[in-house]
Scaffold this motif. Structure first.
Motif, PDB file in Angstrom:
ATOM      1  N   PHE A   1       0.816  -1.208   0.000  1.00 38.04           N
ATOM      2  CA  PHE A   1       0.000   0.000   0.000  1.00 38.04           C
ATOM      3  C   PHE A   1       0.855   1.267   0.000  1.00 38.04           C
ATOM      4  N   HIS A   2       0.425   2.244  -0.831  1.00 38.37           N
ATOM      5  CA  HIS A   2       1.112   3.537  -0.916  1.00 38.37           C
ATOM      6  C   HIS A   2       0.077   4.647  -1.081  1.00 38.37           C
ATOM      7  N   LYS A   3       0.451   5.842  -0.704  1.00 38.00           N
ATOM      8  CA  LYS A   3      -0.444   6.997  -0.798  1.00 38.00           C
ATOM      9  C   LYS A   3      -0.990   7.165  -2.214  1.00 38.00           C
ATOM     10  N   GLY A   4      -2.289   7.441  -2.290  1.00 39.98           N
ATOM     11  CA  GLY A   4      -2.908   7.764  -3.563  1.00 39.98           C
ATOM     12  C   GLY A   4      -3.349   6.593  -4.405  1.00 39.98           C
ATOM     13  N   GLN A   5      -3.090   5.349  -3.941  1.00 39.17           N
ATOM     14  CA  GLN A   5      -3.520   4.187  -4.722  1.00 39.17           C
ATOM     15  C   GLN A   5      -5.047   4.064  -4.714  1.00 39.17           C
ATOM     16  N   ARG A   6      -5.549   3.381  -5.732  1.00 38.97           N
ATOM     17  CA  ARG A   6      -6.967   3.022  -5.779  1.00 38.97           C
ATOM     18  C   ARG A   6      -7.069   1.507  -5.612  1.00 38.97           C
TER      19      ARG A   6
ATOM     20  N   ILE B   1      -3.575   4.137   5.153  1.00 35.97           N
ATOM     21  CA  ILE B   1      -2.239   4.079   4.541  1.00 35.97           C
ATOM     22  C   ILE B   1      -2.239   4.778   3.188  1.00 35.97           C
ATOM     23  N   ILE B   2      -3.288   4.567   2.396  1.00 30.01           N
ATOM     24  CA  ILE B   2      -3.325   5.173   1.058  1.00 30.01           C
ATOM     25  C   ILE B   2      -3.926   6.574   1.069  1.00 30.01           C
ATOM     26  N   GLY B   3      -4.430   6.991   2.233  1.00 25.97           N
ATOM     27  CA  GLY B   3      -4.995   8.337   2.339  1.00 25.97           C
ATOM     28  C   GLY B   3      -6.399   8.453   1.796  1.00 25.97           C
ATOM     29  N   SER B   4      -7.176   7.377   1.909  1.00 27.94           N
ATOM     30  CA  SER B   4      -8.555   7.393   1.432  1.00 27.94           C
ATOM     31  C   SER B   4      -9.450   8.066   2.467  1.00 27.94           C
ATOM     32  N   THR B   5     -10.241   9.033   2.035  1.00 26.25           N
ATOM     33  CA  THR B   5     -11.113   9.782   2.934  1.00 26.25           C
ATOM     34  C   THR B   5     -12.535   9.809   2.378  1.00 26.25           C
ATOM     35  N   ASP B   6     -13.470  10.237   3.211  1.00 26.26           N
ATOM     36  CA  ASP B   6     -14.851  10.366   2.748  1.00 26.26           C
ATOM     37  C   ASP B   6     -14.959  11.402   1.629  1.00 26.26           C
TER      38      ASP B   6
END
Length: 234
Positions: free
Chosen positions: A66-71, A89-94
């Motif tokens: 896992f890395h920032k910005g991945q989908r 970890i990937i920075g997923s937010t609402d």
């Protein structure tokens, strides 16, 4: 059963569950195993929805998934432990959800995750997932799906393989070049045809068994990395 140690040693308690009327022996043993599973207790204490969270956590620590910005697409997401680990970890937010999960079971909301209550076996499930992704390609497709068992080994084997093949076909359809496919399989349950297909489409394939996966379980995880594209030979 109670185990006692000497001075300064922690006393360990093992819970035994009595078989009650209407409960099958298999259900009693499963409940007893759950109550005595340290990962179940740890998940409860740390706010994870299932012990499976530690499986994907260990795979991430070992293979840097896992890395920032991945989908990410999570197939068979319920109860949501894998999404819980991946989202921060990937920075997923609402505001900007980067994970889409699907399961026929209902799940409570998870911050940063779009959840679809739908059977992945449904013919329109892949299109529903792609729509939820906003047309974006995925960097990771991960699947912890398991087919309901019948107790007939040959039948169960075929169901498992069919589910993995379905997940693999979807991954090939939606992954970005360089992407990763992670799926649960069972020892002796990955057909040569399936593994051969994955090797054509991915640079590397690895089998891994996390410590959080029960030692007496035949389950293992297959990681296919370095997606070459839907038409690698063209």
């Amino acid at each position: 059963m109670v185990k006692t140690g000497g001075p300064g040693r922690r006393t360990e308690l093992k819970v035994r569950v009595k078989t009650s009327k209407g409960r099958k022996i298999g259900s009693t043993l499963w409940l007893q195993r759950q109550l005595n599973d340290p990962y179940v207790a740890k998940a409860r204490a740390e706010g994870f929805r299932s012990r499976a969270a530690y499986k994907i956590q260990e795979l991430d620590e070992r293979y840097k998934l896992f890395h920032k910005g991945q989908r990410i697409v999570d197939l068979g997401a319920a109860p949501g432990g894998w999404c819980q680990v991946a989202a921060p970890i990937i920075g997923s937010t609402d505001e900007k959800p980067l994970i889409v999960g699907i399961d026929y079971l209902e799940m409570a909301p998870i911050p940063g995750v779009i959840l679809l209550q739908k059977d992945f076996n449904d013919e329109d499930a892949p299109d529903a997932l792609i729509a939820a992704m906003g047309g974006h390609k995925a960097n990771i497709v991960m699947s912890d799906m398991a087919a309901p068992t019948t107790g007939h080994r040959a039948t169960d084997h075929l169901r498992i393989i069919a589910l993995v093949e379905l997940a693999a076909d979807f991954a090939i359809r939606v992954l970005e070049p360089g992407g990763t496919f992670i799926t649960k399989v069972f020892q002796g349950g990955t057909e040569h045809e399936l593994l051969g297909m994955l090797k054509r489409h991915f640079a590397t394939t690895i089998h891994a068994k996390p410590k959080a996966s029960r030692a007496d379980s035949a389950e293992t995880y297959l990681l296919a990395r370095g997606f070459k594209g839907a038409n690698p030979d063209s």
